[in-house]
Design a protein around this motif. Structure first.
Motif, PDB file in Angstrom:
ATOM      1  N   SER A   1      10.693   3.879  -7.171  1.00  0.00           N
ATOM      2  CA  SER A   1       9.213   3.278  -6.662  1.00  0.00           C
ATOM      3  C   SER A   1       9.421   2.763  -5.366  1.00  0.00           C
ATOM      4  CB  SER A   1       8.321   2.953  -7.526  1.00  0.00           C
ATOM      5  OG  SER A   1       8.119   3.081  -8.909  1.00  0.00           O
ATOM      6  N   CYS A   2       8.558   3.437  -4.426  1.00  0.00           N
ATOM      7  CA  CYS A   2       8.820   2.640  -3.054  1.00  0.00           C
ATOM      8  C   CYS A   2       7.019   2.533  -2.519  1.00  0.00           C
ATOM      9  CB  CYS A   2       9.159   3.516  -1.890  1.00  0.00           C
ATOM     10  SG  CYS A   2      10.801   3.938  -2.154  1.00  0.00           S
ATOM     11  N   ALA A   3       7.007   1.548  -1.677  1.00  0.00           N
ATOM     12  CA  ALA A   3       5.750   1.097  -1.106  1.00  0.00           C
ATOM     13  C   ALA A   3       5.777   0.407   0.145  1.00  0.00           C
ATOM     14  CB  ALA A   3       4.719   0.135  -1.889  1.00  0.00           C
ATOM     15  N   LEU A   4       4.719   0.563   1.099  1.00  0.00           N
ATOM     16  CA  LEU A   4       4.882  -0.245   2.401  1.00  0.00           C
ATOM     17  C   LEU A   4       4.131  -1.568   2.101  1.00  0.00           C
ATOM     18  CD1 LEU A   4       3.695   2.726   4.623  1.00  0.00           C
ATOM     19  CD2 LEU A   4       6.089   1.914   4.085  1.00  0.00           C
ATOM     20  N   ILE A   5       4.834  -2.408   3.148  1.00  0.00           N
ATOM     21  CA  ILE A   5       3.860  -3.897   3.168  1.00  0.00           C
ATOM     22  C   ILE A   5       3.252  -3.710   4.645  1.00  0.00           C
ATOM     23  CG2 ILE A   5       5.873  -4.877   1.893  1.00  0.00           C
ATOM     24  CD1 ILE A   5       7.356  -5.904   4.386  1.00  0.00           C
ATOM     25  N   SER A   6       2.678  -4.912   4.881  1.00  0.00           N
ATOM     26  CA  SER A   6       1.910  -4.892   5.721  1.00  0.00           C
ATOM     27  C   SER A   6       2.341  -4.516   7.213  1.00  0.00           C
ATOM     28  CB  SER A   6       0.925  -6.288   6.084  1.00  0.00           C
ATOM     29  OG  SER A   6       1.969  -7.469   6.019  1.00  0.00           O
ATOM     30  N   ASN A   7       3.665  -5.069   7.601  1.00  0.00           N
ATOM     31  CA  ASN A   7       4.380  -4.524   8.806  1.00  0.00           C
ATOM     32  C   ASN A   7       4.657  -3.269   8.976  1.00  0.00           C
ATOM     33  OD1 ASN A   7       6.390  -4.739   7.433  1.00  0.00           O
ATOM     34  ND2 ASN A   7       7.439  -6.480   8.496  1.00  0.00           N
TER      35      ASN A   7
ATOM     36  N   TRP B   1      12.269  -0.204  -5.153  1.00  0.00           N
ATOM     37  CA  TRP B   1      12.778  -0.647  -6.472  1.00  0.00           C
ATOM     38  C   TRP B   1      13.423   0.473  -7.352  1.00  0.00           C
ATOM     39  CZ3 TRP B   1       8.156  -1.421  -4.195  1.00  0.00           C
ATOM     40  CH2 TRP B   1       7.962  -2.673  -3.520  1.00  0.00           C
ATOM     41  N   GLY B   2      14.256   0.042  -8.222  1.00  0.00           N
ATOM     42  CA  GLY B   2      14.919   1.172  -9.363  1.00  0.00           C
ATOM     43  C   GLY B   2      16.387   1.456  -8.748  1.00  0.00           C
ATOM     44  N   PRO B   3      16.963   2.110  -9.781  1.00  0.00           N
ATOM     45  CA  PRO B   3      18.501   2.306  -9.180  1.00  0.00           C
ATOM     46  C   PRO B   3      18.476   3.240  -7.880  1.00  0.00           C
ATOM     47  CG  PRO B   3      17.981   2.992 -11.389  1.00  0.00           C
ATOM     48  CD  PRO B   3      16.606   2.593 -11.004  1.00  0.00           C
ATOM     49  N   ARG B   4      17.868   3.855  -7.371  1.00  0.00           N
ATOM     50  CA  ARG B   4      17.698   4.706  -6.288  1.00  0.00           C
ATOM     51  C   ARG B   4      17.156   4.191  -5.046  1.00  0.00           C
ATOM     52  NH1 ARG B   4      18.986  10.642  -6.695  1.00  0.00           N
ATOM     53  NH2 ARG B   4      19.621  10.973  -8.843  1.00  0.00           N
ATOM     54  N   GLY B   5      16.532   3.161  -5.365  1.00  0.00           N
ATOM     55  CA  GLY B   5      15.778   2.647  -4.184  1.00  0.00           C
ATOM     56  C   GLY B   5      16.369   1.911  -3.114  1.00  0.00           C
ATOM     57  N   GLY B   6      17.534   1.272  -3.387  1.00  0.00           N
ATOM     58  CA  GLY B   6      18.130   0.739  -2.218  1.00  0.00           C
ATOM     59  C   GLY B   6      18.814   1.852  -1.213  1.00  0.00           C
TER      60      GLY B   6
ATOM     61  N   HIS C   1       0.565  -1.389   0.025  1.00  0.00           N
ATOM     62  CA  HIS C   1       0.135  -0.120   0.085  1.00  0.00           C
ATOM     63  C   HIS C   1       0.610   1.373  -0.047  1.00  0.00           C
ATOM     64  CE1 HIS C   1       0.586   1.052   4.347  1.00  0.00           C
ATOM     65  NE2 HIS C   1       0.766  -0.172   4.459  1.00  0.00           N
ATOM     66  N   SER C   2       0.162   2.469  -0.220  1.00  0.00           N
ATOM     67  CA  SER C   2       0.920   3.723  -0.056  1.00  0.00           C
ATOM     68  C   SER C   2       2.252   3.755  -1.332  1.00  0.00           C
ATOM     69  CB  SER C   2       1.636   4.099   1.321  1.00  0.00           C
ATOM     70  OG  SER C   2       1.792   5.142   1.563  1.00  0.00           O
ATOM     71  N   LEU C   3       1.854   3.358  -2.488  1.00  0.00           N
ATOM     72  CA  LEU C   3       2.857   3.570  -3.606  1.00  0.00           C
ATOM     73  C   LEU C   3       3.153   4.898  -3.955  1.00  0.00           C
ATOM     74  CD1 LEU C   3       4.435   1.991  -5.657  1.00  0.00           C
ATOM     75  CD2 LEU C   3       2.086   2.214  -7.161  1.00  0.00           C
ATOM     76  N   ALA C   4       4.377   5.216  -3.997  1.00  0.00           N
ATOM     77  CA  ALA C   4       4.750   6.600  -4.394  1.00  0.00           C
ATOM     78  C   ALA C   4       6.162   6.176  -5.274  1.00  0.00           C
ATOM     79  CB  ALA C   4       5.362   7.419  -3.270  1.00  0.00           C
ATOM     80  N   SER C   5       6.317   7.224  -6.062  1.00  0.00           N
ATOM     81  CA  SER C   5       7.513   7.306  -6.977  1.00  0.00           C
ATOM     82  C   SER C   5       8.072   8.396  -7.267  1.00  0.00           C
ATOM     83  CB  SER C   5       6.963   6.595  -8.500  1.00  0.00           C
ATOM     84  OG  SER C   5       6.564   5.414  -8.427  1.00  0.00           O
TER      85      SER C   5
ATOM     86  N   ILE D   1       3.440   6.984   3.222  1.00  0.00           N
ATOM     87  CA  ILE D   1       4.777   7.843   2.432  1.00  0.00           C
ATOM     88  C   ILE D   1       4.436   8.678   1.406  1.00  0.00           C
ATOM     89  CG2 ILE D   1       6.424   6.066   3.413  1.00  0.00           C
ATOM     90  CD1 ILE D   1       6.296   5.061   0.216  1.00  0.00           C
ATOM     91  N   ALA D   2       5.530   9.423   1.121  1.00  0.00           N
ATOM     92  CA  ALA D   2       5.327  10.302  -0.267  1.00  0.00           C
ATOM     93  C   ALA D   2       6.660  10.536  -0.726  1.00  0.00           C
ATOM     94  CB  ALA D   2       4.858  11.721   0.119  1.00  0.00           C
ATOM     95  N   ALA D   3       6.423  10.698  -2.061  1.00  0.00           N
ATOM     96  CA  ALA D   3       7.985  10.674  -2.750  1.00  0.00           C
ATOM     97  C   ALA D   3       8.095  12.054  -3.254  1.00  0.00           C
ATOM     98  CB  ALA D   3       8.084   9.706  -3.684  1.00  0.00           C
ATOM     99  N   GLY D   4       9.526  12.478  -3.275  1.00  0.00           N
ATOM    100  CA  GLY D   4       9.728  13.539  -4.169  1.00  0.00           C
ATOM    101  C   GLY D   4      10.651  13.266  -5.344  1.00  0.00           C
ATOM    102  N   ASP D   5      11.443  14.194  -5.711  1.00  0.00           N
ATOM    103  CA  ASP D   5      12.302  13.934  -6.782  1.00  0.00           C
ATOM    104  C   ASP D   5      13.327  12.657  -6.467  1.00  0.00           C
ATOM    105  OD1 ASP D   5      13.938  14.735  -9.545  1.00  0.00           O
ATOM    106  OD2 ASP D   5      15.631  14.801  -8.076  1.00  0.00           O
TER     107      ASP D   5
END
Length: 804
Positions: free
Chosen positions: A165-171, A177-182, A156-160, A196-200
């Motif tokens: 791109s990031c999202a939250l899991i149930s816990n 994911w993606g080059p900057r995700g780590g 849930h709470s998908l943001a890019s 969550i919310a995502a910027g640049d």
């Protein structure tokens, strides 16, 4: 990784839903910024179709513009150069390229169309991510191999942002994911987040105890949030080098980072219901009037109040049970129908049970299969098996018969259509995107209070019908001289004029042998269309009608082609056009209230006739034909009140495949034209279905396709007027008063007609029924009326023909 008990996980899930979504530029919202061109777009409030309107924030005098199609969208999201809109229902989304400031709508591109309904749409710098409604997978588009194509899991709470791109899991753990995700994910390793919310290149969110936490790039202080009490902030908006948050207490906004590099409160103390950001621009939706205000990152300077209409303050949902903190004020009016907007909670309320997931609205609720005892069910399955076996045996015999008589004997097969008997359909489940229509009335009862039936295509009430006339071939039409036709119409005098068609005026005439005919003469003179257009319409209609023969299509008698004169001679339809009966010139006259068509039985019967004619064009003409101008003035009534489709001047040969389409400039009549056709130039046989749906609404309401609203005085579409009432189960509020409320034996038939019409005018063609389905539903409606009036003859139509 932290360990959590089952009860703790339930609390986290509850808090996640309660805090409500943030509205960053890379997440689903009703307001979004394509920062490359500083274009701000929003989903307009208070209209039955929640369409998208945009304006450019960087221009000193920006004019708003619509994006096509003018259809219903649930939410939007934007990146650097594009904006994407998730269609109501979630089974598709479209994107528009906004690389440069524009005052006109760019062309739409359909990126996704499938059976899986999407709920959260998130546009990054150049890539797109989406989460399905059941929250079981995330899928990416335009990722250039930098992201997985899809990944399964409960999110849930998908943001890019840019390259992640990031999202939250149930816990409450963050996954990216993606080059900057780590690197971003590492900053939240010890945090349990609710949203969550995502910027640049950074992410901010609210954890499960209400603290504001940020991670990722911090070169301008954008990831150093202000210290604050728990649950002070709700909605978030992140740009390239700045971040903003809305205070739960009063709706004011605080921003940090950016050019100033310090905390500041923009727009003085204006209260905002939501904010979005992109690049160096931030825009908020004012709580007072839902206007859009935008500002830059140089502290409190206000860029502009954009010339946009009222924008929805939240995503409309049909699931009111998800609104645990109540409904947004006047949300039903804002959503224009039975849908509502939920209040955003501040996270401190903990209900005893987790909320249900909300789902986007669909035009009609899916039908429930009838309940029965186990014994009855077993008997039905036994009957189904027996009937199925007989049907399979009959099918094999039919194939062998066709092979013997069609192939072995090499008998010539004409493209005529023989009468058919439809097999019953026995389905206990509902496939929302199948070609069949399943329609019913309101979720509970019909307007009269009776429980509505569910009608499946080709159900038990399907009647035998003759699809065509004796043959699809006919004798060559007769050729007339211009002088003969001039004499037949008293030299085309005004007293013989009876109407107009595409590229021509229609006159009543009488041939020397006594036959009454209708003669259409192509326009001439200074106001005439180009000769090529006139010639094309003439040749089109002559070609089609010369080879078509069906009792529900107007028959061609002959033609005249002399110099620049082009005339077509048709069978005379004594009772004129359906339009003239629904909308007489003198609407207060006694004749208009005593018309034969002022009975539900006759009105539905006329629609059935017309539907059969169009079905023949789509399914049985070889190749299929798209009429392109289905409207009530092109449905004519003969002396026996048999309805026939007329005017083939705009018709085109359709693709051999029923799913095929053309891309071409729109043509037709305003009010009846398919939104996909005039908005995206996408022409299919479903364009005719939309036109017939509008005619159905005309028949139900007695109003024109475009009419003047009595309260506002503004032009109003019959679709916008009638559909919300029908979907809400309030059909009685829109019915034509000249016919009156349906009687006990008419209620279900009228409801079936109404819900079939709603399906026909669905904005997306793929979700509309086929003409075969429509004919089946109208046949069911007529059979209901016949069952209710069996043994009696309607005094209003003593000489009307049988509906069989």
């Amino acid at each position: 990784m932290r360990e959590f008990s089952a009860s703790a996980l339930a609390v986290i899930a509850t808090l996640t839903a309660l805090i409500g979504p943030a509205n960053p530029t890379g997440s689903s919202s009703t307001l979004a910024i394509a920062h490359g061109s500083a274009t701000v777009c929003g989903v307009v409030a208070g209209t039955s179709n929640s369409f998208i309107q945009c304006a450019t924030a960087s221009a000193s005098s920006s004019s708003p513009f619509l994006v096509s199609p003018n259809a219903s969208f649930s939410s939007i999201s934007a990146g650097r150069d594009s904006i994407c809109g998730l269609r109501a229902g979630g089974t598709s989304f479209l994107c528009w390229n906004l690389t440069a400031s524009s005052s006109t709508a760019p062309p739409a591109r359909r990126v996704y169309e499938g059976s899986a309904a999407l709920e959260e749409l998130s546009v990054g710098e150049v890539h797109i991510a989406a989460l399905d409604r059941n929250r079981t997978f995330i899928e990416w588009w335009r990722s250039d191999g930098r992201f997985p194509s899809n990944i399964s899991g409960s999110y849930h709470s998908l943001a890019s942002g840019r390259d992640f791109s990031c999202a939250l899991i149930s816990n409450g753990s963050l996954r990216c994911w993606g080059p900057r995700g780590g690197e971003i994910e590492a900053d939240f390793a010890d945090s349990t987040m609710s949203t969550i919310a995502a910027g640049d290149s950074h992410v901010c969110g609210i954890d499960t105890v209400g603290r504001l936490i940020c991670g990722g790039n911090n070169d301008a202080g954008q990831s150093t949030p202000p210290s604050s009490p728990a649950f002070e902030f709700g909605a978030l908006a992140l740009g390239e080098k700045h971040s903003c948050a809305v205070r739960n207490s009063n709706g004011t906004v605080i921003c940090w980072g950016g050019a100033a590099g310090i905390e500041y409160t923009p727009a003085n103390a204006t209260s905002f219901v939501l904010v979005v950001a992109g690049g160096n621009l931030t825009c908020g939706l004012a709580t007072a009037n839902f206007s859009v205000l935008c500002w830059g990152t140089n502290r409190s300077s206000l860029t502009a109040t954009l010339p946009l209409p009222r924008i929805l303050p939240g995503i409309c949902t049909s699931n009111q049970s998800s609104c645990l903190c109540g409904l947004f004020p006047d949300s039903e009016t804002l959503c224009s129908g039975s849908r509502v907007i939920c209040n955003r909670c501040d996270g401190r309320i903990q209900p005893s049970t987790p909320p249900h997931l909300s789902s986007p609205p669909s035009p009609l609720p899916p039908p429930r299969p009838p309940t029965s005892s186990k014994r009855t069910t077993n008997r039905r399955w036994l009957a189904f098996a027996i009937v199925g076996s007989i049907g399979a045996f009959s099918g094999i015999c039919s194939i062998l018969y066709c092979i013997w008589f069609g192939v072995c004997r090499q008998k010539k097969v004409h493209n005529s259509v023989q009468p058919t008997i439809a097999a019953p359909r026995t389905s206990a489940s509902y496939a929302p995107h199948s070609s069949a229509i399943a329609v019913r009335t309101s979720p509970s009862t019909s307007p009269s209070g009776s429980r509505s039936r569910t009608f499946w295509r080709q159900g038990s009430r399907i009647m035998r019908r003759q699809r065509s006339g004796p043959s699809s071939f006919k004798e060559r039409p007769e050729e007339f001289s211009f002088s003969d036709l001039a004499a037949a119409t008293k030299n085309f005098s005004s007293e013989t004029k009876i109407g107009a068609g595409s590229f021509g005026t229609v006159y009543k005439g009488k041939l020397p042998d006594g036959r009454q005919v209708a003669i259409k003469r192509s326009e001439s003179g200074p106001r005439a269309k180009k000769f090529q257009e006139k010639e094309g319409a003439f040749e089109s209609e002559l070609a089609f009608l010369s080879r078509l023969h069906h009792k529900h299509l107007v028959g061609l008698v002959g033609y005249c082609e002399e110099r620049e004169e082009r005339l077509l001679v048709y069978e005379y339809m004594k009772n004129g056009a359906l339009y003239d009966h629904l909308h007489p010139k003198n609407e207060d006259s006694s004749s208009s209230s005593s018309s034969v068509l002022n009975s539900w039985k006759m009105r539905i019967k006329v629609l059935l006739d017309a539907a059969r004619g169009i079905e023949y064009l789509h399914n049985y003409a070889v190749p299929p034909i798209i009429h392109r101008d289905i409207k009530s003035s092109n449905i004519l009534l003969d002396a026996n009140w048999l309805a026939r489709v007329s005017d083939f001047g705009l018709s085109l040969l359709g693709p051999e495949s029923g799913d095929g389409h053309f891309s071409m400039k729109a043509a037709g009549t305003v009010g009846y034209m398919d939104p996909e056709y005039y908005g995206m130039h996408l022409l299919t046989v479903k364009s005719d279905v939309y036109g017939l749906g509008v005619v159905m609404l005309e028949v139900l309401t007695g109003k024109r396709a475009i009419f003047k609203d009595e309260e506002s005085g503004n032009p109003t579409s019959i679709v916008d007027h009638a559909v919300p009432f029908i979907v809400a189960g309030e059909i009685n509020k829109v019915l034509d008063l000249r016919v009156g409320q349906p009687g006990p034996n008419e209620v279900e038939a009228v409801e079936l007609l109404a819900y079939t019409a709603v399906h026909c005018v669905t904005p997306e063609g793929k979700n509309r029924p086929s003409m075969t389905d429509i004919v089946a539903n109208l046949e069911s409606a007529v059979s209901l009326l016949l069952d209710g009036s069996r043994g009696s003859v309607s005094s209003a139509c003593m000489s009307c023909p049988s509906t069989d």
